[in-house]
Design a protein around this motif. Structure first.
Motif, PDB file in Angstrom:
ATOM      1  N   TRP A 170       0.829  -1.205   0.000  1.00 30.02           N
ATOM      2  CA  TRP A 170       0.000   0.000   0.000  1.00 30.02           C
ATOM      3  C   TRP A 170       0.866   1.259   0.000  1.00 30.02           C
ATOM      4  O   TRP A 170       1.303   1.764   1.022  1.00 30.02           O
ATOM      5  CB  TRP A 170      -0.941   0.002   1.202  1.00 30.02           C
ATOM      6  N   LEU A 171       1.150   1.775  -1.187  1.00 27.26           N
ATOM      7  CA  LEU A 171       1.762   3.081  -1.417  1.00 27.26           C
ATOM      8  C   LEU A 171       3.023   3.359  -0.606  1.00 27.26           C
ATOM      9  O   LEU A 171       3.063   4.297   0.206  1.00 27.26           O
ATOM     10  CB  LEU A 171       0.734   4.184  -1.141  1.00 27.26           C
ATOM     11  N   PRO A 172       4.088   2.593  -0.812  1.00 25.98           N
ATOM     12  CA  PRO A 172       5.376   3.001  -0.244  1.00 25.98           C
ATOM     13  C   PRO A 172       5.897   4.230  -0.988  1.00 25.98           C
ATOM     14  O   PRO A 172       5.474   4.503  -2.117  1.00 25.98           O
ATOM     15  CB  PRO A 172       6.273   1.785  -0.499  1.00 25.98           C
ATOM     16  N   THR A 173       6.791   4.974  -0.380  1.00 31.95           N
ATOM     17  CA  THR A 173       7.364   6.133  -1.071  1.00 31.95           C
ATOM     18  C   THR A 173       8.302   5.660  -2.173  1.00 31.95           C
ATOM     19  O   THR A 173       8.759   4.513  -2.172  1.00 31.95           O
ATOM     20  CB  THR A 173       8.145   7.032  -0.099  1.00 31.95           C
ATOM     21  N   ILE A 174       8.600   6.558  -3.105  1.00 27.68           N
ATOM     22  CA  ILE A 174       9.516   6.213  -4.200  1.00 27.68           C
ATOM     23  C   ILE A 174      10.868   5.820  -3.644  1.00 27.68           C
ATOM     24  O   ILE A 174      11.503   4.866  -4.124  1.00 27.68           O
ATOM     25  CB  ILE A 174       9.645   7.400  -5.174  1.00 27.68           C
ATOM     26  N   SER A 175      11.337   6.539  -2.632  1.00 24.92           N
ATOM     27  CA  SER A 175      12.636   6.227  -2.027  1.00 24.92           C
ATOM     28  C   SER A 175      12.643   4.831  -1.425  1.00 24.92           C
ATOM     29  O   SER A 175      13.637   4.102  -1.532  1.00 24.92           O
ATOM     30  CB  SER A 175      12.984   7.262  -0.950  1.00 24.92           C
ATOM     31  N   GLU A 176      11.541   4.433  -0.787  1.00 19.34           N
ATOM     32  CA  GLU A 176      11.468   3.115  -0.153  1.00 19.34           C
ATOM     33  C   GLU A 176      11.520   1.992  -1.180  1.00 19.34           C
ATOM     34  O   GLU A 176      12.079   0.925  -0.907  1.00 19.34           O
ATOM     35  CB  GLU A 176      10.194   3.014   0.683  1.00 19.34           C
ATOM     36  N   THR A 177      10.950   2.214  -2.361  1.00 19.69           N
ATOM     37  CA  THR A 177      10.961   1.153  -3.379  1.00 19.69           C
ATOM     38  C   THR A 177      12.346   0.932  -3.968  1.00 19.69           C
ATOM     39  O   THR A 177      12.571  -0.061  -4.660  1.00 19.69           O
ATOM     40  CB  THR A 177       9.982   1.478  -4.518  1.00 19.69           C
ATOM     41  N   GLY A 178      13.273   1.865  -3.727  1.00 17.93           N
ATOM     42  CA  GLY A 178      14.644   1.695  -4.230  1.00 17.93           C
ATOM     43  C   GLY A 178      15.634   1.361  -3.147  1.00 17.93           C
ATOM     44  O   GLY A 178      16.842   1.536  -3.327  1.00 17.93           O
ATOM     45  N   ASN A 179      15.146   0.859  -1.996  1.00 12.12           N
ATOM     46  CA  ASN A 179      16.033   0.602  -0.859  1.00 12.12           C
ATOM     47  C   ASN A 179      16.872  -0.665  -1.000  1.00 12.12           C
ATOM     48  O   ASN A 179      18.058  -0.676  -0.694  1.00 12.12           O
ATOM     49  CB  ASN A 179      15.210   0.513   0.436  1.00 12.12           C
ATOM     50  N   SER A 180      16.237  -1.746  -1.447  1.00 10.94           N
ATOM     51  CA  SER A 180      16.873  -3.062  -1.382  1.00 10.94           C
ATOM     52  C   SER A 180      17.176  -3.601  -2.774  1.00 10.94           C
ATOM     53  O   SER A 180      16.444  -3.323  -3.728  1.00 10.94           O
ATOM     54  CB  SER A 180      15.957  -4.053  -0.653  1.00 10.94           C
ATOM     55  N   PRO A 181      18.266  -4.385  -2.914  1.00 12.56           N
ATOM     56  CA  PRO A 181      18.526  -5.043  -4.193  1.00 12.56           C
ATOM     57  C   PRO A 181      17.516  -6.173  -4.405  1.00 12.56           C
ATOM     58  O   PRO A 181      17.020  -6.744  -3.429  1.00 12.56           O
ATOM     59  CB  PRO A 181      19.949  -5.596  -4.018  1.00 12.56           C
ATOM     60  N   PRO A 182      17.174  -6.519  -5.659  1.00 12.14           N
ATOM     61  CA  PRO A 182      17.755  -5.986  -6.908  1.00 12.14           C
ATOM     62  C   PRO A 182      17.108  -4.705  -7.421  1.00 12.14           C
ATOM     63  O   PRO A 182      17.608  -4.089  -8.346  1.00 12.14           O
ATOM     64  CB  PRO A 182      17.508  -7.131  -7.894  1.00 12.14           C
ATOM     65  N   GLU A 183      15.972  -4.282  -6.810  1.00 14.62           N
ATOM     66  CA  GLU A 183      15.291  -3.099  -7.330  1.00 14.62           C
ATOM     67  C   GLU A 183      16.121  -1.830  -7.174  1.00 14.62           C
ATOM     68  O   GLU A 183      15.984  -0.886  -7.963  1.00 14.62           O
ATOM     69  CB  GLU A 183      13.919  -2.918  -6.669  1.00 14.62           C
ATOM     70  N   SER A 184      17.009  -1.794  -6.182  1.00 14.08           N
ATOM     71  CA  SER A 184      17.855  -0.614  -6.008  1.00 14.08           C
ATOM     72  C   SER A 184      18.801  -0.431  -7.198  1.00 14.08           C
ATOM     73  O   SER A 184      19.149   0.702  -7.551  1.00 14.08           O
ATOM     74  CB  SER A 184      18.661  -0.727  -4.713  1.00 14.08           C
ATOM     75  N   CYS A 185      19.211  -1.545  -7.803  1.00 13.63           N
ATOM     76  CA  CYS A 185      20.092  -1.472  -8.987  1.00 13.63           C
ATOM     77  C   CYS A 185      19.350  -0.844 -10.167  1.00 13.63           C
ATOM     78  O   CYS A 185      19.886   0.021 -10.869  1.00 13.63           O
ATOM     79  CB  CYS A 185      20.590  -2.865  -9.359  1.00 13.63           C
ATOM     80  N   ILE A 186      18.108  -1.280 -10.379  1.00 10.31           N
ATOM     81  CA  ILE A 186      17.297  -0.719 -11.461  1.00 10.31           C
ATOM     82  C   ILE A 186      16.980   0.748 -11.187  1.00 10.31           C
ATOM     83  O   ILE A 186      17.000   1.586 -12.093  1.00 10.31           O
ATOM     84  CB  ILE A 186      16.001  -1.536 -11.614  1.00 10.31           C
ATOM     85  N   PHE A 187      16.715   1.067  -9.936  1.00  8.61           N
ATOM     86  CA  PHE A 187      16.418   2.440  -9.535  1.00  8.61           C
ATOM     87  C   PHE A 187      17.589   3.364  -9.866  1.00  8.61           C
ATOM     88  O   PHE A 187      17.407   4.440 -10.455  1.00  8.61           O
ATOM     89  CB  PHE A 187      16.129   2.459  -8.033  1.00  8.61           C
ATOM     90  N   THR A 188      18.796   2.925  -9.508  1.00  4.50           N
ATOM     91  CA  THR A 188      19.988   3.732  -9.781  1.00  4.50           C
ATOM     92  C   THR A 188      20.244   3.858 -11.274  1.00  4.50           C
ATOM     93  O   THR A 188      20.553   4.949 -11.770  1.00  4.50           O
ATOM     94  CB  THR A 188      21.225   3.115  -9.097  1.00  4.50           C
ATOM     95  N   LEU A 189      20.101   2.766 -12.016  1.00  8.82           N
ATOM     96  CA  LEU A 189      20.330   2.787 -13.455  1.00  8.82           C
ATOM     97  C   LEU A 189      19.328   3.702 -14.158  1.00  8.82           C
ATOM     98  O   LEU A 189      19.711   4.554 -14.976  1.00  8.82           O
ATOM     99  CB  LEU A 189      20.221   1.371 -14.028  1.00  8.82           C
ATOM    100  N   GLY A 190      18.055   3.558 -13.831  1.00  7.98           N
ATOM    101  CA  GLY A 190      17.027   4.370 -14.482  1.00  7.98           C
ATOM    102  C   GLY A 190      17.207   5.852 -14.218  1.00  7.98           C
ATOM    103  O   GLY A 190      17.137   6.673 -15.143  1.00  7.98           O
ATOM    104  N   LEU A 191      17.456   6.227 -12.971  1.00 14.99           N
ATOM    105  CA  LEU A 191      17.620   7.645 -12.643  1.00 14.99           C
ATOM    106  C   LEU A 191      18.914   8.211 -13.214  1.00 14.99           C
ATOM    107  O   LEU A 191      18.970   9.400 -13.555  1.00 14.99           O
ATOM    108  CB  LEU A 191      17.575   7.852 -11.126  1.00 14.99           C
ATOM    109  N   SER A 192      19.933   7.398 -13.345  1.00 15.56           N
ATOM    110  CA  SER A 192      21.191   7.866 -13.942  1.00 15.56           C
ATOM    111  C   SER A 192      21.007   8.166 -15.430  1.00 15.56           C
ATOM    112  O   SER A 192      21.531   9.159 -15.941  1.00 15.56           O
ATOM    113  CB  SER A 192      22.294   6.811 -13.749  1.00 15.56           C
ATOM    114  N   ILE A 193      20.250   7.320 -16.120  1.00 19.73           N
ATOM    115  CA  ILE A 193      19.961   7.566 -17.539  1.00 19.73           C
ATOM    116  C   ILE A 193      19.143   8.849 -17.689  1.00 19.73           C
ATOM    117  O   ILE A 193      19.446   9.699 -18.544  1.00 19.73           O
ATOM    118  CB  ILE A 193      19.210   6.370 -18.162  1.00 19.73           C
ATOM    119  N   CYS A 194      18.124   9.012 -16.852  1.00 21.52           N
ATOM    120  CA  CYS A 194      17.318  10.240 -16.888  1.00 21.52           C
ATOM    121  C   CYS A 194      18.176  11.460 -16.591  1.00 21.52           C
ATOM    122  O   CYS A 194      17.999  12.522 -17.202  1.00 21.52           O
ATOM    123  CB  CYS A 194      16.186  10.148 -15.873  1.00 21.52           C
ATOM    124  N   SER A 195      19.097  11.325 -15.662  1.00 24.24           N
ATOM    125  CA  SER A 195      19.982  12.428 -15.297  1.00 24.24           C
ATOM    126  C   SER A 195      20.802  12.897 -16.491  1.00 24.24           C
ATOM    127  O   SER A 195      20.921  14.103 -16.754  1.00 24.24           O
ATOM    128  CB  SER A 195      20.910  11.997 -14.156  1.00 24.24           C
TER     129      SER A 195
END
Length: 213
Positions: free
Chosen positions: A55-80
């Protein structure tokens, strides 16, 4: 690296800023799609792996743990990278317009430089938010998030002001200007709402000793 790429394309290859802006007009929508896809993917992964509540975790919380943290970092780096590149090209286009005006609008020339700095700070903040997860390095994460959201909000209002005043020279329609203003207003509402939510969350955690899920 982004600045060097723009410099080489403009001065060495001889391409004009208008040519560059026309060729990269598809990049901002691409960045938005990548950002949304990244957020949805990390949300699904974090909840399906039971790393975060459904139920609606924050965006930061969804990027806390691997493997989703790896995708989070990759996606935001490309956008950056994409947004940093677009920021520099937009700065160059406005700077070229100001260079052709007599007398030169000194105040707005400086404001354009400020917009460039704010746009690059926004781009820099994105990978820092992703790389320094909230549950691991909270202080750095929060500083980067504040830098990201504050810089982009001020950037949007400042660049909209410039575009509104010089829309004829920039060949921007009144409709586009109105859309920019609406986006700025909505963005401001979310910014203020986010701060109110964070303050309320901090008060509850301080009072109860437990985070709100």
């Amino acid at each position: 690296g982004v600045w060097v790429l723009c410099f080489v394309a403009r001065y060495t290859a001889g391409y004009t800023v208008d040519w560059m802006k026309a060729k990269i007009s598809f990049l901002p929508p691409v960045a938005i799609v990548i950002l949304l896809a990244t957020c949805v993917t990390t949300y699904l992964m974090s909840t399906l792996e039971h790393h975060e509540p459904f139920w609606l975790p924050t965006i930061s919380e969804t990027g806390n743990s691997p493997p989703e943290s790896c995708i989070f970092t990759l996606g935001l780096s490309i956008c950056s990278f994409i947004l940093g590149f677009c920021t520099i090209v937009h700065y160059m286009k406005i700077a070229d317009l100001f260079a052709s005006l007599t007398p030169a609008p000194v105040y707005y020339i400086r404001l354009n430089i400020v917009c460039l700095v704010l746009g690059l700070l926004t781009s820099i903040g994105m990978p820092f938010v992703a790389a320094f997860q909230a549950q691991n390095v909270l202080v750095v994460h929060n500083i980067a998030a504040f830098l990201l959201f504050t810089s982009q909000l001020v950037y949007m209002w400042a660049i909209t002001r410039i575009v509104y005043l010089y829309r004829r020279g920039l060949r921007v329609s009144d409709l586009v200007v109105r859309v920019k203003i609406v986006i700025c207003l909505v963005n401001s509402a979310f910014y203020v709402g986010g701060f109110i939510t964070l303050i309320g969350h901090a008060i509850i955690v301080r009072a109860t000793g437990h985070p709100v899920i």
